[in-house]
Design a protein around this motif. Sequence first.
Motif, PDB file in Angstrom:
ATOM      1  N   GLN A  43      -7.962 -12.951  24.761  1.00  0.00           N
ATOM      2  CA  GLN A  43      -8.716 -13.952  24.549  1.00  0.00           C
ATOM      3  C   GLN A  43      -8.252 -15.069  23.868  1.00  0.00           C
ATOM      4  O   GLN A  43      -7.431 -14.910  22.793  1.00  0.00           O
ATOM      5  CB  GLN A  43     -10.002 -13.468  23.968  1.00  0.00           C
ATOM      6  CG  GLN A  43     -10.855 -12.707  24.534  1.00  0.00           C
ATOM      7  CD  GLN A  43     -10.554 -11.236  23.936  1.00  0.00           C
ATOM      8  OE1 GLN A  43     -10.471 -10.977  22.645  1.00  0.00           O
ATOM      9  NE2 GLN A  43     -10.652  -9.941  24.694  1.00  0.00           N
TER      10      GLN A  43
ATOM     11  N   GLU B 165      -9.094 -18.449  22.141  1.00  0.00           N
ATOM     12  CA  GLU B 165     -10.449 -19.240  21.332  1.00  0.00           C
ATOM     13  C   GLU B 165     -10.071 -20.312  20.766  1.00  0.00           C
ATOM     14  O   GLU B 165      -9.193 -20.471  19.968  1.00  0.00           O
ATOM     15  CB  GLU B 165     -10.846 -18.102  19.950  1.00  0.00           C
ATOM     16  CG  GLU B 165     -11.421 -16.974  20.778  1.00  0.00           C
ATOM     17  CD  GLU B 165     -11.582 -15.981  19.456  1.00  0.00           C
ATOM     18  OE1 GLU B 165     -12.155 -14.781  19.866  1.00  0.00           O
ATOM     19  OE2 GLU B 165     -11.281 -16.028  18.318  1.00  0.00           O
TER      20      GLU B 165
ATOM     21  N   SER C 286     -10.942 -23.600  18.658  1.00  0.00           N
ATOM     22  CA  SER C 286     -11.994 -24.140  17.622  1.00  0.00           C
ATOM     23  C   SER C 286     -11.470 -25.514  17.140  1.00  0.00           C
ATOM     24  O   SER C 286     -10.058 -25.729  17.386  1.00  0.00           O
ATOM     25  CB  SER C 286     -12.319 -23.112  16.694  1.00  0.00           C
ATOM     26  OG  SER C 286     -11.065 -22.812  16.015  1.00  0.00           O
TER      27      SER C 286
ATOM     28  N   CYS D  77     -16.370 -29.404  38.196  1.00  0.00           N
ATOM     29  CA  CYS D  77     -16.960 -27.999  37.961  1.00  0.00           C
ATOM     30  C   CYS D  77     -17.299 -27.490  39.510  1.00  0.00           C
ATOM     31  O   CYS D  77     -17.807 -28.090  40.234  1.00  0.00           O
ATOM     32  CB  CYS D  77     -18.016 -28.048  37.115  1.00  0.00           C
ATOM     33  SG  CYS D  77     -18.579 -26.308  36.600  1.00  0.00           S
TER      34      CYS D  77
ATOM     35  N   ALA E  25     -22.992 -23.627  31.080  1.00  0.00           N
ATOM     36  CA  ALA E  25     -22.699 -23.589  29.311  1.00  0.00           C
ATOM     37  C   ALA E  25     -21.358 -22.909  29.279  1.00  0.00           C
ATOM     38  O   ALA E  25     -20.713 -23.251  28.363  1.00  0.00           O
ATOM     39  CB  ALA E  25     -23.945 -22.584  28.699  1.00  0.00           C
ATOM     40  N   LYS E  26     -21.154 -21.859  30.069  1.00  0.00           N
ATOM     41  CA  LYS E  26     -19.933 -21.135  29.692  1.00  0.00           C
ATOM     42  C   LYS E  26     -19.327 -20.518  31.139  1.00  0.00           C
ATOM     43  O   LYS E  26     -19.497 -19.734  31.707  1.00  0.00           O
ATOM     44  CB  LYS E  26     -20.313 -19.799  29.066  1.00  0.00           C
ATOM     45  CG  LYS E  26     -19.199 -19.618  27.755  1.00  0.00           C
ATOM     46  CD  LYS E  26     -19.425 -18.262  27.066  1.00  0.00           C
ATOM     47  CE  LYS E  26     -18.189 -17.969  26.493  1.00  0.00           C
ATOM     48  NZ  LYS E  26     -18.100 -16.624  26.178  1.00  0.00           N
TER      49      LYS E  26
ATOM     50  N   ASP F 214     -16.576 -19.622  33.734  1.00  0.00           N
ATOM     51  CA  ASP F 214     -15.856 -18.336  33.622  1.00  0.00           C
ATOM     52  C   ASP F 214     -14.331 -18.961  33.113  1.00  0.00           C
ATOM     53  O   ASP F 214     -13.717 -17.967  32.588  1.00  0.00           O
ATOM     54  CB  ASP F 214     -15.844 -17.662  35.005  1.00  0.00           C
ATOM     55  CG  ASP F 214     -17.070 -16.943  35.179  1.00  0.00           C
ATOM     56  OD1 ASP F 214     -17.546 -16.268  34.386  1.00  0.00           O
ATOM     57  OD2 ASP F 214     -17.391 -17.092  36.554  1.00  0.00           O
TER      58      ASP F 214
ATOM     59  N   SER G 198     -12.084 -22.381  31.996  1.00  0.00           N
ATOM     60  CA  SER G 198     -11.653 -23.826  31.875  1.00  0.00           C
ATOM     61  C   SER G 198     -10.312 -24.240  31.663  1.00  0.00           C
ATOM     62  O   SER G 198      -9.655 -23.645  30.992  1.00  0.00           O
ATOM     63  CB  SER G 198     -12.498 -24.381  30.627  1.00  0.00           C
ATOM     64  OG  SER G 198     -13.784 -23.550  30.574  1.00  0.00           O
TER      65      SER G 198
ATOM     66  N   GLY H  25     -11.219 -18.876  28.522  1.00  0.00           N
ATOM     67  CA  GLY H  25     -12.344 -18.224  29.428  1.00  0.00           C
ATOM     68  C   GLY H  25     -11.572 -16.770  29.691  1.00  0.00           C
ATOM     69  O   GLY H  25     -10.851 -16.298  28.912  1.00  0.00           O
ATOM     70  N   ASP H  26     -11.744 -16.463  31.033  1.00  0.00           N
ATOM     71  CA  ASP H  26     -11.465 -15.204  31.516  1.00  0.00           C
ATOM     72  C   ASP H  26      -9.913 -15.219  31.861  1.00  0.00           C
ATOM     73  O   ASP H  26      -9.518 -15.919  32.718  1.00  0.00           O
ATOM     74  CB  ASP H  26     -12.115 -15.047  32.534  1.00  0.00           C
ATOM     75  CG  ASP H  26     -11.558 -13.413  33.319  1.00  0.00           C
ATOM     76  OD1 ASP H  26     -10.450 -13.084  33.142  1.00  0.00           O
ATOM     77  OD2 ASP H  26     -12.461 -12.877  33.984  1.00  0.00           O
TER      78      ASP H  26
END
Lengths: 336, 149
Positions: free
Chosen positions: A205, A207, A209, B70, B86-87, B89, B91, B122-123
């Motif tokens: 992952q 992340e 921020s 998108c 919103a999310k 899979d 980006s 994302g994934d």
Amino acid sequence: MQRKVPQLVCPAGSLPALKAAVDHGADAVYLGYRNDTNARNFAGLNFDEKAMREGIRYAQSRRRGVLMAINTFAQPGRFADWQRAVDGAAELGVDAVILADIGLLAYARQRHPELRLHLSVQGSATSYEAVNFVQREFGVQRAVLPRVLTLAQVETVIRNTSVEIEVFAFGSLCVMNEGRCWLSSYATGESPNTVGACSPAKYVQWERSPGQMATRLNGILIDRFGNDEAAGYPTLCKGRFEVGGEVYYALEEPTSLNVLEILPAIADIGVAAIKVEGRQRSPIYVAQVTRTLRAALDELARDRQHFSVKPAWQSELAKLSEGHQVTLGAYNRPWR
Amino acid sequence: MNQTFTIPRFRLPGLVAALGVHLPQWPHSLALASALNLAALAGLLPKESLAQMEGRSFLVEVLDAGGQACFACRGGRFRPLLTVPAKPDLSFRANLSAFLQLLARQEDPDTLFFNRELSIVGDTELGLLVKNMLDAIDWPRLPFPGRQA
Ligand code: SF4
């Protein structure tokens, strides 16, 4: 007179990458099937049957070698899958297969005695005894040494064996004794030897921020980067951890190996081939690294005495590197 | 070497970005989705990769131009999405020059990623699939600028 220099072996994760390697001066390419029989089993990477045939034709018609990596370890109950991969390679007429599993080496030797065998880096042979063993038992003709030996140790191996020796010249570092690392298994239950990928993507992952990015592997925090800090692959070995109250790269910094500086020494001790890491990288990476190393090897062949590393070569390679730094890795490590 | 044209690294001024966000997003998405569909139709995208992308949504954001595209993969075809989920899979975010360098195969995505010029959120496995799928497209060799001969 042209001096003999090591062969240049380059990675091909896709057909365009293979063509890039061949077009930019690789002597041989290495590739794998699109499954867990090779150690770069990533989504969408590698060759299906059609691309494989086309790639082999493209390389061999230009008199370059094709080496097929079948270098993971056969998993319980599925030995037939690995046998099929070896049979397929023999049928396709590759120039050699790169194997690690001893059972598979034995199978290849018996079933396809004419097929040339290379011992994969995943086979983790670090001494001439190990190299001579696979030669005696399975007729292995070349061994790829793990990136943990010093140059002097590589030389000792070469002096005591008639097996050709291949070493890594450029690419991301896998710092542990290759084929013996448990870090990925520890974090995810899966490793290069078992599923063909270190730190498989499905466990990773990223992340974001404000001001930073964090990387987690199966929930374990590997690293945090500020916005201008170079990032690395999300493997445990390249994470920053708190040890004794201090946060640092406790195992290894995210760097890339680059042997340009010691290329003459590598040629002098009789290394048969140098290898570029990175089947997971794009065709453009393959093109850039291949043409740089080709230029360096040609220069070495032309004039050993006056060989010097061109700044342009170094900057081209530095740009492509993980963590933006290059090192000589273990080759010049004072301790061993 | 025999590269005839290189895309320099540049960043559009903030003003352009500020303008960009007020422009309709739909055309970007449409253009991108059509390009991918063309490749899919020409048989350049492997079926198994397409199957793995079924039902997934993608966001491509051009930071300095302020544009977003998108789209989602449905029935083996890419379709633009009018509203950004919103999310998504997956980006991708980068400045225009980085995207152009990627598309022209002038820069390796990992290189851009290490240098923090490309962000992928994302994934991660899906990201790898998309990247490898695009890399594996064996474009016919045409002598046009920006490509290795
Ligand atoms: S965790 Fe690091 S050392 Fe271990 S296999 Fe992965 S890349 Fe190699």
